[in-house]
Design a protein around this motif. Structure first.
Motif, short mmCIF file in Angstrom:
data_model
loop_
_atom_site.label_atom_id
_atom_site.label_comp_id
_atom_site.label_asym_id
_atom_site.label_seq_id
_atom_site.Cartn_x
_atom_site.Cartn_y
_atom_site.Cartn_z
N ARG A 37 5.01 7.10 0.98
CA ARG A 37 4.77 6.39 2.23
C ARG A 37 4.23 4.99 1.92
NH1 ARG A 37 1.79 10.10 6.12
NH2 ARG A 37 3.86 11.04 6.05
N PHE A 38 4.89 3.94 2.47
CA PHE A 38 4.59 2.57 2.11
C PHE A 38 4.30 1.74 3.36
CE2 PHE A 38 7.19 4.20 -1.33
CZ PHE A 38 6.54 3.75 -2.47
N ALA A 39 3.53 0.67 3.17
CA ALA A 39 3.27 -0.31 4.23
C ALA A 39 2.87 -1.62 3.56
CB ALA A 39 2.18 0.16 5.18
N LEU A 40 3.21 -2.73 4.20
CA LEU A 40 2.84 -4.05 3.72
C LEU A 40 1.65 -4.54 4.53
CD1 LEU A 40 3.56 -6.42 1.81
CD2 LEU A 40 4.95 -7.36 3.66
N VAL A 41 0.57 -4.88 3.83
CA VAL A 41 -0.68 -5.29 4.46
C VAL A 41 -1.05 -6.67 3.94
CG1 VAL A 41 -3.14 -4.79 4.69
CG2 VAL A 41 -1.47 -2.94 4.85
N GLY A 42 -1.54 -7.53 4.82
CA GLY A 42 -1.96 -8.86 4.42
C GLY A 42 -3.39 -9.13 4.80
N GLU A 43 -4.02 -10.02 4.05
CA GLU A 43 -5.37 -10.49 4.36
C GLU A 43 -5.33 -12.00 4.40
OE1 GLU A 43 -10.00 -9.75 3.04
OE2 GLU A 43 -8.38 -8.95 1.83
N SER A 44 -5.73 -12.57 5.53
CA SER A 44 -5.65 -14.01 5.68
C SER A 44 -6.74 -14.69 4.86
CB SER A 44 -5.80 -14.39 7.16
OG SER A 44 -7.06 -14.00 7.64
N LEU A 45 -6.36 -15.79 4.21
CA LEU A 45 -7.30 -16.57 3.41
C LEU A 45 -7.77 -17.81 4.14
CD1 LEU A 45 -5.51 -16.34 -0.06
CD2 LEU A 45 -7.23 -14.83 0.90
N SER A 46 -7.14 -18.16 5.25
CA SER A 46 -7.54 -19.33 6.02
C SER A 46 -7.09 -19.14 7.45
CB SER A 46 -6.94 -20.60 5.43
OG SER A 46 -5.55 -20.66 5.68
N MET A 47 -7.58 -20.00 8.33
CA MET A 47 -7.21 -19.91 9.74
C MET A 47 -5.80 -20.40 9.99
SD MET A 47 -10.80 -21.07 11.54
CE MET A 47 -10.19 -20.75 13.18
N ALA A 48 -5.16 -20.97 8.96
CA ALA A 48 -3.77 -21.40 9.10
C ALA A 48 -2.79 -20.25 8.91
CB ALA A 48 -3.46 -22.52 8.12
N ALA A 49 -3.27 -19.09 8.46
CA ALA A 49 -2.39 -17.93 8.28
C ALA A 49 -1.83 -17.50 9.64
CB ALA A 49 -3.14 -16.79 7.62
N GLY A 54 -3.99 11.66 0.77
CA GLY A 54 -4.02 11.04 2.08
C GLY A 54 -4.68 9.68 2.11
N THR A 55 -5.26 9.22 1.01
CA THR A 55 -5.88 7.89 0.98
C THR A 55 -4.83 6.83 0.65
OG1 THR A 55 -6.42 8.16 -1.37
CG2 THR A 55 -8.07 8.86 0.25
N TRP A 56 -5.06 5.62 1.18
CA TRP A 56 -4.14 4.51 0.95
C TRP A 56 -4.63 3.68 -0.23
CZ3 TRP A 56 0.47 3.53 3.41
CH2 TRP A 56 0.75 4.32 4.53
N GLU A 57 -3.72 3.37 -1.15
CA GLU A 57 -4.07 2.64 -2.36
C GLU A 57 -3.20 1.40 -2.49
OE1 GLU A 57 -3.31 5.50 -5.36
OE2 GLU A 57 -5.09 6.73 -4.93
N ASP A 58 -3.78 0.34 -3.06
CA ASP A 58 -3.02 -0.86 -3.38
C ASP A 58 -2.24 -0.61 -4.68
OD1 ASP A 58 -4.13 -2.08 -1.21
OD2 ASP A 58 -5.69 -3.11 -2.32
N VAL A 59 -0.91 -0.66 -4.59
CA VAL A 59 -0.10 -0.44 -5.79
C VAL A 59 0.50 -1.74 -6.31
CG1 VAL A 59 0.44 1.94 -5.18
CG2 VAL A 59 1.93 0.10 -4.37
N LEU A 60 0.45 -2.82 -5.51
CA LEU A 60 1.05 -4.07 -5.96
C LEU A 60 0.47 -5.21 -5.13
CD1 LEU A 60 3.25 -5.42 -7.75
CD2 LEU A 60 4.82 -5.17 -5.83
N GLN A 61 0.09 -6.30 -5.81
CA GLN A 61 -0.30 -7.54 -5.16
C GLN A 61 0.84 -8.53 -5.28
OE1 GLN A 61 -3.97 -9.30 -6.44
NE2 GLN A 61 -3.79 -11.05 -5.07
N LYS A 76 0.84 -1.20 0.00
CA LYS A 76 0.00 0.00 0.00
C LYS A 76 0.87 1.25 0.00
CE LYS A 76 -4.27 -1.68 2.15
NZ LYS A 76 -5.19 -1.12 1.15
N LYS A 77 0.38 2.26 -0.69
CA LYS A 77 1.07 3.56 -0.76
C LYS A 77 0.04 4.65 -0.54
CE LYS A 77 4.07 6.30 -3.82
NZ LYS A 77 3.23 7.51 -3.99
N GLN A 78 0.44 5.64 0.25
CA GLN A 78 -0.48 6.74 0.53
C GLN A 78 -0.38 7.78 -0.57
OE1 GLN A 78 0.18 8.88 4.21
NE2 GLN A 78 -2.01 9.12 4.55
N SER A 79 -1.54 8.17 -1.10
CA SER A 79 -1.58 9.15 -2.17
C SER A 79 -1.41 10.56 -1.61
CB SER A 79 -2.91 9.04 -2.92
OG SER A 79 -3.98 9.39 -2.06
N CYS A 80 -1.30 11.52 -2.52
CA CYS A 80 -1.16 12.91 -2.11
C CYS A 80 -2.39 13.41 -1.36
CB CYS A 80 -0.91 13.80 -3.33
SG CYS A 80 0.61 13.40 -4.23
#
Length: 914
Positions: A649-661, A614-621, A608-612
């Motif tokens: 401004r960057f951050a790495l965000v994850g979304e779990s796909l199963s309870m094993a995450a 102020g909103t956060w956008e997904d720039v890469l999966q 995720k990268k914050q735009s000018c």
């Protein structure tokens, strides 16, 4: 038996007794007429009349006032009174004995309505009189009234000593009940005379059952709440009182809790992919009702996921052209095609281009003018074909010459390349040959100049002289000068200039989590010490002739708001590099740690990268082919390396796909270095397994005077919705005791899983039973409910000052936070340029950058490297970002040499050469 007044036996006429008018109170001696004999029935407790022979029944004494039961409070005497008409004498008898005449107080009067005499008598009873017969029988008194017609006895009045004991026989106790559940609070008041009355207080206010139908008090004095309400959460007190005292029971805290309940499921979301297999989800919240006052949280998952399949759009494609039609009278013919192989479906694009094509033609149907025009077009086409053939021939000759002088004469092995990288392995040349390089030039100086060959001459006839090859050919005679960028600006000046920019408001204050420097086309590196965060600006990333002031900052989580939805969690620190909007011609590489146990089956990771705005956008999966050439992320076990041509401004965000995450948590224990009191606290920190989170905790503990106890442990925390539980065991009860009321502590699942709080902690408060106790031995267990756990065995002396271990400051982080120019890179500048020029050109035999990426295990997304002007430069930049400053140049040299050996024209040389 004579009355208590004495005198002669006999009787007087009825009219002769009793004084007229209203008499005054006072001690009066009885009149001298003979007292009548007390009849045998005088011992009755009820009022009894005994007529005298010859008297009228109407003249028997009648009591207007009879003595009543009384209580002696403390040492105060009580008074008994009786009044009768007509009466000539009235005396009290207590417990069967006449009260002495002198103890009576008598008053005479006349009843105005009847004219009959009225007599009233009073006596006082003291506590001592009652206590004389205590335990034998109850103390009682009654009046006996005489008239000329006979005697009358009053009712008995009992005299008791009043008291109220201090202790309740049963007190109410604290309880926790579910809403709408019935509550019974028992209360048995202290023993007392008279019996105590009971009332109830709620938060010191009287409970009135008449005003609240939900409340009533039983005959046994218990308070009953028919259905518990939230408003009934309060402190309840039972109060007992009589004429002597008022007693209060201990207060009982009643807590009415509400267990959480799930709301209804939301609608299923859309499929996560627009083509092929994906997943969709729905969610619910624990708000129906929301848990209150310690009520249980909802059990089960708040998110459900389901596989889904979306039909992929199919773009249309043209069929083959039909045959040309017959040449018409206008000297043209046509052909057609259809958008049917395949036809567009599922939202695919229509075919682009013409459906019908026409061109000139010649036939007997054409006019002569049309035929002449067709001839001209034919000649022009022939000339164009000839020009193309000549150009192709020239290109072929150039390619042949390049290959002939290229790899065929190349010689490479690891010792040659290492000699070019490491100055310590180069042998000194002879003193009489000044044109040869005698020592590797120091590229970290402001200006450097050197000349001659990169490979020194070898002595002795047995040595093989190296030809000028493809990889390590000399750069020619002459001088080569590299200019270092200007020194880094002073911190105060840099921040002063930065404060004029609009984005300065969102940057952290202070230099602890910030690095900055001034860079030109030679590039450099910024590092925030002890965080694992760095920014590599490769050579030629900044246009020549420009100088940029660049900063790198680590944000605390309370400074930047990163919205997360559903099962998303923050997996890295939030890092800014800038200033935003600068022009970079090559991608910079931002390195930072993460705490994810990555797997494609369990995680969907996004950068995720914050735009000018102020909103956060997904720039890469991550894991998918990059859909843009602006960003790429190399994810490794504990760090990620982000290629970006746009700072921000960057951050790495994850979304779990199963309870094993699972996420990696680091568990660290601290305790005070000194213990002046009997209390001793052990603080257990649960933090993301990144260096920046550990640094923040260390700085906090240093300020608090804490010491590290035990080596940190790593715990894999799963997306199972279960809390983290902590408990302490095996503590010697003769030396220490825990002040924790429960058997364990818990950190809620969502506080940890969101990642928005970099560290959480629980405190175990212990108490020494003796000030001389200095040794502490115990075990602390930390585990996720129904999941993995870790245990710490603690055995140390609390009086010994323990310093922070050396491992807390990694050696790789020691040094300047800003390195400018060639000093920021392991690979010497000219050697780097030579490798790039040698491996950028694609080679059919594989001796190019693709093989180098495979040797270095950096071939996960070759398409991104191929999209750049120099793929080899991208690979070397990533190697620099991963291995600075402790990278092994020998291994890189060996990998480059292996690339060269794949060419059959290369031959090996001995290790002693070059």
């Amino acid at each position: 038996m004579a009355g208590p007044g004495g005198g002669c036996r006999g009787c007087r006429s009825a009219g002769g007794g009793g004084g007229g008018g209203h008499g005054a109170w006072g001690h009066r001696r009885p009149r001298r007429w003979p007292s009548p004999r007390v009849p045998a029935g005088a011992q009755q407790s009820a009022t009894v009349a005994t007529p005298v022979s010859g008297a009228s029944p109407d003249l028997l004494p009648r009591f207007l006032l009879e003595p009543e039961d009384v209580y002696i409070v403390k040492n105060k005497p009580v008074s008994l009174a009786c009044r009768a008409t007509p009466a000539t004498q009235i005396y009290f008898k207590c417990n069967g004995e006449w009260v002495h005449q002198g103890d009576h107080v008598t008053q005479h009067s006349t009843d105005r309505s009847t004219g009959l005499p009225v007599m009233e008598v009073r006596i006082e009873i003291t506590r001592q009189q009652v206590e004389k017969i205590f335990g034998l029988e109850e103390y009682w008194c009654q009046c006996v009234a005489w008239s000329s017609s006979g005697t009358t006895k009053s009712q008995k009045a009992f005299v008791r000593i009043a008291y109220l004991r201090k202790n309740f026989e049963q007190e109410p106790t604290a309880r926790e009940v579910s809403i709408e559940q019935g509550i019974v609070l028992p209360c048995r008041p202290p023993e007392g005379i008279p019996p105590a009355e009971v009332e109830w207080l709620r938060n010191e206010e009287l409970v009135d059952p008449a005003l609240d139908a939900n409340v009533y008090v039983t005959p046994e004095h218990s308070l009953v709440l028919r259905q518990a309400r939230l408003a009934d959460t309060a402190n309840y007190t039972c109060v007992a009182k009589n004429i002597v005292a008022r007693r209060r029971s201990a207060s009982a805290a009643i807590t009415v809790y509400v267990n959480g309940g799930w709301s209804t499921w939301t609608q299923w979301s859309g499929c996560s992919t627009s083509c092929g297999r994906g997943w969709q989800k729905r969610s619910r919240t624990c708000t129906n009702p929301t848990p209150l006052n310690g009520g249980a949280f909802c059990e089960g998952q708040n998110v459900q996921k389901s596989a889904c399949t979306t039909l992929c759009p199919v773009d249309g494609a043209w069929s083959e052209w039909s045959k040309w039609s017959v040449c018409g009278t206008e000297c043209t013919h046509w052909r057609s095609r259809e958008c049917s192989e395949p036809a567009p479906r599922n939202g695919g694009q229509e075919c682009h281009g013409a459906e019908l094509e026409t061109r000139n033609c010649t036939s007997e149907l054409c006019s002569p003018a049309a035929q002449g025009a067709e001839d001209v077009a034919l000649y022009v086409g022939l000339i164009a074909v000839a020009v193309c053939l000549v150009l192709l021939l020239l290109v072929g000759v150039l390619v042949y010459c390049r290959k002939k002088g290229g790899l065929d004469a190349d010689v490479a092995d690891s010792s040659i390349l290492t000699a070019g990288f490491q100055p310590v392995s180069i042998k000194p040349s002879k003193a009489d040959n000044p044109s040869l390089l005698t020592i590797q030039p120091d590229l970290s100086t402001a200006t450097m100049t050197y000349q001659g060959s990169l490979c020194p001459r070898q002595d002795g006839p047995a040595k093989l002289q190296l030809p000028n090859g493809h990889l390590l050919s000399p750069l020619g005679a002459g001088r080569h000068t590299l200019h270092h960028s200007s020194p880094a600006a002073e911190g105060a000046d840099f921040v002063a200039r930065l404060s004029t920019q609009s984005y300065f408001r969102s940057l952290p204050r202070g230099n602890t989590n910030m690095a900055y420097g001034t860079f030109n086309f030679l590039g450099g590196r910024l590092m925030i010490p002890n965080t694992g965060i760095s920014l590599l600006i490769p050579p030629d990333a900044i246009p020549r002739g420009k100088i940029y002031e660049v900063y790198l900052t680590l944000h605390k989580h309370e400074e930047v708001r990163l919205p997360l939805a559903g099962c998303q969690t923050l997996l890295s620190p939030i890092v800014s590099c800038g200033p935003p909007g600068v022009l970079l011609t090559r991608p910079a590489i931002l390195a930072m740690g993460h705490c994810v146990e990555a797997s494609a089956e369990n995680w969907s990771l996004r950068l995720k990268k914050q735009s000018c705005e102020g909103t956060w956008e997904d720039v890469l999966q991550l894991g998918a082919e990059p859909c843009t050439e602006l960003y790429y992320c190399q994810l490794e076990a504990q760090a990620c390396y982000i290629f970006t041509e746009q700072l921000g401004r960057f951050a790495l965000v994850g979304e779990s796909l199963s309870m094993a995450a699972s996420k990696r948590l680091k568990l660290v224990l601290f305790a005070p270095a000194a213990c002046p009191s009997l209390e001793y606290n052990i603080r257990v920190y649960c933090l993301s397994d990144t260096q920046d989170a550990l640094k923040e905790v260390i700085q906090l503990e240093k300020q608090m005077g804490g010491q590290l106890i035990g080596a940190p442990r790593v715990l894999h925390f799963k997306d199972s919705y279960h809390n983290l539980r902590l408990s302490i065991h095996d503590m010697p009860s003769s030396l220490w005791k825990s002040k924790l009321l429960a058997s364990y502590q818990e950190i809620p699942f969502y506080h940890i899983w969101s990642g928005l709080q970099p560290y959480l902690h629980c405190t175990f408060t212990l108490e020494r039973l003796s000030p001389s106790t200095c040794e502490l031995a115990c075990k602390i267990w930390i585990w996720q409910v129904e999941g993995d756990g870790q245990s710490f065995t603690i055995n140390f002396n609390i009086a010994k000052d323990t310093r922070f271990s050396d491992w807390l400051v990694p050696d790789s982080e020691v040094g300047s936070p800003a390195l400018v120019g060639p000093s920021a890179f392991k690979i010497p500048f000219l050697i780097r340029q030579k490798i790039i020029s040698s491996l950028d050109t694609p080679c059919a035999r594989g001796a190019d950058w693709r093989t180098l990426a495979q040797k270095l295990n950096l071939d996960s997304h070759l398409s991104f490297y191929a999209s750049k002007p120099s793929p080899t430069a991208m690979i070397l930049n990533l190697w620099e970002a991963r291995h600075f400053p402790n990278g092994n140049l020998s291994q890189l040299a060996a990998a480059v040499a292996e690339v060269g050996k794949q060419d059959g024209a290369l031959f090996a040389v001995s290790e002693a050469e070059c």
